[in-house]
Design a protein around this motif. Structure first.
Motif, short mmCIF file in Angstrom:
data_model
loop_
_atom_site.label_atom_id
_atom_site.label_comp_id
_atom_site.label_asym_id
_atom_site.label_seq_id
_atom_site.Cartn_x
_atom_site.Cartn_y
_atom_site.Cartn_z
N GLU A 61 -25.14 7.73 16.39
CA GLU A 61 -24.17 8.05 15.63
C GLU A 61 -24.66 9.51 14.83
OE1 GLU A 61 -21.69 4.14 14.47
OE2 GLU A 61 -23.32 4.51 13.17
N VAL A 88 -24.09 12.40 17.18
CA VAL A 88 -22.93 13.06 17.49
C VAL A 88 -22.11 13.26 16.39
CG1 VAL A 88 -22.85 11.86 19.85
CG2 VAL A 88 -21.92 11.00 17.73
N THR A 147 -20.51 11.32 14.06
CA THR A 147 -19.45 10.64 13.77
C THR A 147 -19.76 8.79 13.99
OG1 THR A 147 -16.99 10.24 14.36
CG2 THR A 147 -18.60 10.51 16.18
N LEU A 181 -19.37 5.31 15.55
CA LEU A 181 -18.99 4.93 17.09
C LEU A 181 -18.46 3.40 17.06
CD1 LEU A 181 -21.95 6.57 18.86
CD2 LEU A 181 -19.72 7.27 18.71
N THR A 200 -14.88 2.50 17.82
CA THR A 200 -13.79 3.57 17.62
C THR A 200 -13.34 4.30 18.49
OG1 THR A 200 -15.36 5.43 17.03
CG2 THR A 200 -15.03 3.87 15.26
N GLU A 207 -13.74 7.37 18.94
CA GLU A 207 -15.01 8.23 19.31
C GLU A 207 -16.04 7.39 20.21
OE1 GLU A 207 -13.26 9.96 15.70
OE2 GLU A 207 -13.73 8.13 16.36
N GLY A 208 -16.20 5.98 19.75
CA GLY A 208 -16.99 5.41 20.65
C GLY A 208 -16.58 4.98 22.04
N TYR A 257 -14.46 6.88 23.80
CA TYR A 257 -14.48 8.08 24.64
C TYR A 257 -16.05 8.55 25.10
CZ TYR A 257 -14.52 13.05 25.84
OH TYR A 257 -14.50 14.27 26.42
N LEU A 258 -17.06 7.94 24.03
CA LEU A 258 -18.46 8.11 24.32
C LEU A 258 -19.11 7.27 25.33
CD1 LEU A 258 -20.86 10.05 23.75
CD2 LEU A 258 -21.57 8.25 22.20
N TYR A 293 -17.69 8.40 28.87
CA TYR A 293 -18.55 9.58 29.49
C TYR A 293 -19.89 9.03 29.72
CZ TYR A 293 -22.20 13.26 28.50
OH TYR A 293 -23.06 14.03 28.71
#
Length: 287
Positions: free
Chosen positions: A40, A43, A45, A47, A58, A60-61, A63-64, A67
């Motif tokens: 966290e 990056v 942000t 997660l 989240t 963002e989490g 999305y990660l 990925y």
């Protein structure tokens, strides 16, 4: 981020629970939490956050984690192709295999293959054929061995065709089958459809189901103890079962059969290990 971070995010997304995720990753909960907190910070942000049931990622989490899944796949493919560049047949073949085939047919096949290719390793996932289709579609496996008919845009080879049988501890009159106690079992929809199609082709009355079991082997044991009749594919039956076995036919005389298929993406033929194993399977059509 490194490979361990990718794995942590992928497993966390699947489990939604720090305890279960740490068990799958074979690390302690504090170690996993520490790694995630550092990630966290890296990056910049948040997660995930805690809930009463565990954790939620989240946006963002999520999305990660997606990925991370892509990167793990790319890394595995890179390792595969690097190993393939060597002349010697070596590397890992990832298989998705129908449970019945994995139980009754796969072990001796792998044993024979490994006698001539000892530097090859296998990563095997088993389950219902629908589950194997999911692994194929996501490219998590190089090859899928499935039972039944499924739509697939890649390469598809028929490995074998087997007949279905009605089994009983005692002799039965096939015309009176609807009057007999019938033992059912959980299975995939393709086999259910075949059995249902045969039944409706032969009888007006529905089967008199008196028992539901979770597995075909459990069902067979119930039949061996004279608790009812059942319908099983040939792959599950052995002479030592000491059962009466009646091959199924439709009214027009056509046998009731089920196919086993080998499916794969053409891109994986670039791997010598995969090509060699496919050739091996094609040279053993009767298993």
């Amino acid at each position: 981020m490194d490979e361990k971070d990718w794995e942590a995010m992928q497993v966390l997304y699947e489990e939604k629970n720090i305890s279960r995720a740490s068990e799958r990753l074979y690390i302690s909960q504090p170690a996993l939490t520490y790694r995630l907190k550092n990630l966290e910070k890296e990056v910049g942000t948040k997660l995930f956050f805690k809930t009463k049931k565990g954790i939620e990622l989240t946006a963002e989490g999520i999305y990660l984690s997606q990925y991370a899944e892509e990167m793990i796949t790319k890394l595995q493919n890179t390792k595969d192709y690097l190993q393939n560049m060597q002349q010697e047949i070596r590397g890992t073949i990832r298989l998705g295999v129908s449970s019945n085939f994995a139980q009754y047919k796969l072990p001796p096949l792998l044993k024979e293959f490994l006698t001539t290719h000892p530097n090859v390793q296998f990563s095997v996932n088993t389950g219902w054929s629908a589950d194997v289709m999911g692994l194929l579609n996501s490219s998590e496996v190089h090859l899928g061995i499935l039972r039944g008919d499924y739509n697939w845009t890649g390469s598809k080879t028929l490995l074998q065709t087997e007949q279905l049988f009605l089994i009983s501890k005692k002799e039965v009159d096939l015309e009176k089958v609807p009057e007999l106690p019938f033992i059912n079992y959980k299975t995939d929809s393709s086999l259910k459809d075949i059995i249902s199609s045969w039944w409706h082709n032969r009888y007006i009355e529905p089967p008199m189901i008196t028992m539901e079991t979770d597995r075909q082997e459990t069902c067979k044991e119930m039949v061996k103890n004279d608790l009812g009749i059942a319908i099983l594919p040939e792959i599950c039956l052995r002479p030592s079962d000491e059962l009466y076995k009646y091959p199924l036919f439709y009214e027009n005389g056509e046998p009731v059969t089920r196919d086993t298929w080998l499916m794969y993406n053409q891109d994986f033929l670039k791997l010598s290990t995969v090509r060699t194993f496919i050739d091996f399977l094609n040279d053993h059509p009767s298993f």
